[in-house]
Design a protein around this motif. Sequence first.
Motif, short mmCIF file in Angstrom:
data_model
loop_
_atom_site.label_atom_id
_atom_site.label_comp_id
_atom_site.label_asym_id
_atom_site.label_seq_id
_atom_site.Cartn_x
_atom_site.Cartn_y
_atom_site.Cartn_z
N ILE A 62 -14.99 15.77 1.75
CA ILE A 62 -15.30 14.45 1.29
C ILE A 62 -15.87 13.79 2.61
O ILE A 62 -15.73 14.29 3.73
N PRO A 63 -16.71 12.57 2.57
CA PRO A 63 -17.35 12.00 3.52
C PRO A 63 -16.32 11.15 4.03
O PRO A 63 -15.93 10.14 3.71
N VAL A 64 -15.58 11.76 5.04
CA VAL A 64 -14.25 11.08 5.82
C VAL A 64 -14.58 9.52 6.16
O VAL A 64 -13.69 8.71 5.93
N SER A 65 -15.63 9.39 6.92
CA SER A 65 -16.28 8.02 7.67
C SER A 65 -15.99 6.95 6.30
O SER A 65 -15.36 5.98 6.75
N ILE A 66 -16.73 7.16 5.48
CA ILE A 66 -16.84 6.20 4.28
C ILE A 66 -15.49 6.16 3.53
O ILE A 66 -15.02 4.87 3.49
N HIS A 67 -14.62 7.11 3.42
CA HIS A 67 -13.51 7.16 2.82
C HIS A 67 -12.42 6.23 3.47
O HIS A 67 -11.80 5.52 3.03
N PHE B 26 -17.12 2.59 -1.61
CA PHE B 26 -16.57 3.36 -2.85
C PHE B 26 -17.82 3.99 -3.71
O PHE B 26 -17.87 5.20 -4.12
N ALA B 27 -18.49 3.17 -4.08
CA ALA B 27 -19.43 3.48 -5.24
C ALA B 27 -20.61 4.43 -4.59
O ALA B 27 -21.14 5.41 -5.20
N SER B 28 -20.74 4.27 -3.13
CA SER B 28 -21.96 4.98 -2.55
C SER B 28 -20.91 6.34 -2.58
O SER B 28 -21.76 7.77 -2.44
N GLU B 29 -20.06 6.56 -2.31
CA GLU B 29 -19.20 7.78 -1.99
C GLU B 29 -18.99 8.65 -3.34
O GLU B 29 -19.17 9.92 -3.27
N VAL B 30 -18.75 7.78 -4.25
CA VAL B 30 -18.73 8.53 -5.67
C VAL B 30 -20.01 8.81 -5.88
O VAL B 30 -20.37 10.11 -6.60
N LYS B 31 -21.16 8.06 -6.17
CA LYS B 31 -22.43 8.54 -6.69
C LYS B 31 -23.41 9.11 -5.84
O LYS B 31 -23.95 10.13 -6.27
N LEU C 201 -18.70 12.78 -5.13
CA LEU C 201 -17.22 13.06 -4.84
C LEU C 201 -16.67 13.67 -6.04
O LEU C 201 -15.72 14.51 -5.63
N SER C 202 -16.87 13.36 -7.29
CA SER C 202 -15.97 14.02 -8.26
C SER C 202 -16.29 15.59 -8.34
O SER C 202 -15.58 16.45 -8.62
#
Length: 245
Positions: free
Chosen positions: A93-98, A168-173, A177-178
């Motif tokens: 996962i993108p740790v910094s964003i999360h 969170f939206a950028s991490e998912v889309k 992420l899914s």
Amino acid sequence: MPSQQKKIIFCMAGVLSFACALGVVTALGTPLWIKATVLCKTGALLVNASRQELDKFMGEMQYGLFHGEGVRQCGLGARPFRFSFFPDLLKVIPVSIHVNVILFSAIFIVLTMVGAAFFMYNAFGKPFETLHGPLGLYLLSFISVALWLPATRYQAQGSCGCLVMILFASEVKIHHLSEKIANYKEGTYVYKTQSEKYAISIWVIFICFFVHFLNVLLIRLAGFQFPFAKSKDSETTNVAADLMY
């Protein structure tokens, strides 16, 4: 406006802020941020599955900021799985964003709690003119929603609630992420996201974000001017004072 009505309005704003803080705390710990369905692309291609047969290769998952669960299906029956972001998924996962999503969520909770305390203090205490008075309430509300205050020296640098949703939206889309979660430790099969929808927790953040706008309106309803709005009386007084000297 009578002082009793001001107390009622400030109490309402304080209760709303406290409810928002509890809502964000609850949302932070629940795995109800995203609900997604994933397709086992490898299995579907191997058997050349039609639309009716794709249900046997369709899995689902739900997750939050710390953990989640789901079911993988690849034509051989359901395979339930559980996962946690720390430390299981740190490599994918993108740790910094999360981490920033979690950090801004915590800041949002702190600001909301401080705002609730300020509202209650203004309702039942004897507030000071600057920090504890209406200016402090305006400042806390504006920082929480990150409004840019024109014609003043106060400029909010970022909205915690808004940043949580955007990051969170950028991490998912953007970072898919899914798919990364579904393909974690899957060497044979490849999963592809079919649908994603925001669950109840992200909508709680969204509602709490707009509650701070409502608090600003409640302060104005109590009879206090916006900090960047100068009344005509004060301007007339200043002009008269300048003419005297």
